[in-house]
Design a protein around this motif. Structure first.
Motif, mmCIF file in Angstrom:
data_model
loop_
_atom_site.group_PDB
_atom_site.id
_atom_site.type_symbol
_atom_site.label_atom_id
_atom_site.label_comp_id
_atom_site.label_asym_id
_atom_site.label_seq_id
_atom_site.Cartn_x
_atom_site.Cartn_y
_atom_site.Cartn_z
ATOM 1 N N GLN A 54 -37.626 12.411 -5.854
ATOM 2 C CA GLN A 54 -38.763 13.234 -6.283
ATOM 3 C C GLN A 54 -38.448 14.722 -6.098
ATOM 4 O O GLN A 54 -38.740 15.533 -6.977
ATOM 5 N N TYR A 55 -37.850 15.053 -4.961
ATOM 6 C CA TYR A 55 -37.521 16.454 -4.693
ATOM 7 C C TYR A 55 -36.450 16.939 -5.672
ATOM 8 O O TYR A 55 -36.559 18.039 -6.221
ATOM 9 N N LEU A 56 -35.432 16.129 -5.913
ATOM 10 C CA LEU A 56 -34.391 16.515 -6.867
ATOM 11 C C LEU A 56 -34.980 16.712 -8.259
ATOM 12 O O LEU A 56 -34.630 17.662 -8.964
ATOM 13 N N SER A 57 -35.900 15.864 -8.644
ATOM 14 C CA SER A 57 -36.562 16.012 -9.935
ATOM 15 C C SER A 57 -37.312 17.342 -10.011
ATOM 16 O O SER A 57 -37.258 18.043 -11.026
ATOM 17 N N GLU A 58 -37.985 17.704 -8.923
ATOM 18 C CA GLU A 58 -38.699 18.978 -8.897
ATOM 19 C C GLU A 58 -37.729 20.164 -8.954
ATOM 20 O O GLU A 58 -38.021 21.177 -9.586
ATOM 21 N N LEU A 59 -36.574 20.024 -8.313
ATOM 22 C CA LEU A 59 -35.551 21.076 -8.405
ATOM 23 C C LEU A 59 -35.092 21.236 -9.845
ATOM 24 O O LEU A 59 -35.006 22.354 -10.364
ATOM 25 N N GLU A 60 -34.786 20.120 -10.485
ATOM 26 C CA GLU A 60 -34.280 20.163 -11.865
ATOM 27 C C GLU A 60 -35.304 20.734 -12.835
ATOM 28 O O GLU A 60 -34.940 21.352 -13.825
ATOM 29 N N ARG A 61 -36.575 20.521 -12.555
ATOM 30 C CA ARG A 61 -37.630 21.040 -13.429
ATOM 31 C C ARG A 61 -38.023 22.477 -13.084
ATOM 32 O O ARG A 61 -38.898 23.054 -13.726
ATOM 33 N N GLY A 62 -37.359 23.059 -12.069
ATOM 34 C CA GLY A 62 -37.633 24.438 -11.704
ATOM 35 C C GLY A 62 -38.924 24.626 -10.949
ATOM 36 O O GLY A 62 -39.453 25.731 -10.885
ATOM 37 N N LEU A 63 -39.429 23.559 -10.339
ATOM 38 C CA LEU A 63 -40.686 23.650 -9.603
ATOM 39 C C LEU A 63 -40.478 24.011 -8.138
ATOM 40 O O LEU A 63 -41.403 24.481 -7.483
ATOM 41 N N LYS A 64 -39.290 23.753 -7.625
ATOM 42 C CA LYS A 64 -38.970 24.047 -6.226
ATOM 43 C C LYS A 64 -37.818 25.029 -6.159
ATOM 44 O O LYS A 64 -36.906 24.989 -6.977
ATOM 45 N N ASP A 65 -37.865 25.879 -5.160
ATOM 46 C CA ASP A 65 -36.796 26.841 -4.896
ATOM 47 C C ASP A 65 -35.944 26.273 -3.764
ATOM 48 O O ASP A 65 -36.409 26.230 -2.625
ATOM 49 N N PRO A 66 -34.733 25.817 -4.041
ATOM 50 C CA PRO A 66 -33.957 25.166 -2.984
ATOM 51 C C PRO A 66 -33.412 26.164 -1.962
ATOM 52 O O PRO A 66 -33.076 27.296 -2.311
ATOM 53 N N SER A 67 -33.323 25.729 -0.718
ATOM 54 C CA SER A 67 -32.639 26.532 0.295
ATOM 55 C C SER A 67 -31.148 26.503 -0.024
ATOM 56 O O SER A 67 -30.684 25.675 -0.823
ATOM 57 N N SER A 68 -30.398 27.374 0.606
ATOM 58 C CA SER A 68 -28.944 27.381 0.369
ATOM 59 C C SER A 68 -28.321 26.056 0.809
ATOM 60 O O SER A 68 -27.380 25.567 0.176
ATOM 61 N N GLU A 69 -28.852 25.450 1.863
ATOM 62 C CA GLU A 69 -28.317 24.176 2.339
ATOM 63 C C GLU A 69 -28.563 23.055 1.324
ATOM 64 O O GLU A 69 -27.674 22.259 1.050
#
Length: 110
Positions: A54-69
């Protein structure tokens, strides 16, 4: 305090009045393109990176700003370095500019 830098006023060109793309959206596109090109499922990359699908999907859709880690973990799960993902995101911004979708101004917040 830091210095405040004024952005130039947009011209009458409609392409220049569009909102600038967000960094997280560009990075998400790069991640999704890399995963699709490698013919990997979302769940497989998420498992390798140690994040939820779910989190990866949100990253791919530009909904989450990932930390550098997180960005490093997902990039590594795709066989890429973080700098590869960042470079692809910057290049895709340049291509958008050539096609009239972006005026070249971008803000990155720390």
């Amino acid at each position: 305090m830091g210095e405040v830098i004024s952005f130039p006023e947009p011209s009458g060109d409609p392409a220049r009045t569009r909102p600038e793309p967000l960094w997280r959206e560009q990075v998400g596109r790069v991640l999704r393109e890399a995963r699709s090109a490698a013919q990997l499922r979302l769940i497989d990359v998420a498992e390798r990176a140690g994040v939820s699908p779910q989190y990866l999907s949100e990253l791919e859709r530009g909904l989450k700003d990932p930390s550098s880690e997180i960005l490093a973990a997902v990039s590594g799960a795709l066989g890429l370095r973080t700098v590869d993902v960042a470079s692809r995101a910057v290049r895709s911004l340049g291509r958008s500019h050539v096609t009239g979708g972006y005026d070249g101004t971008m803000c990155l917040a720390a």
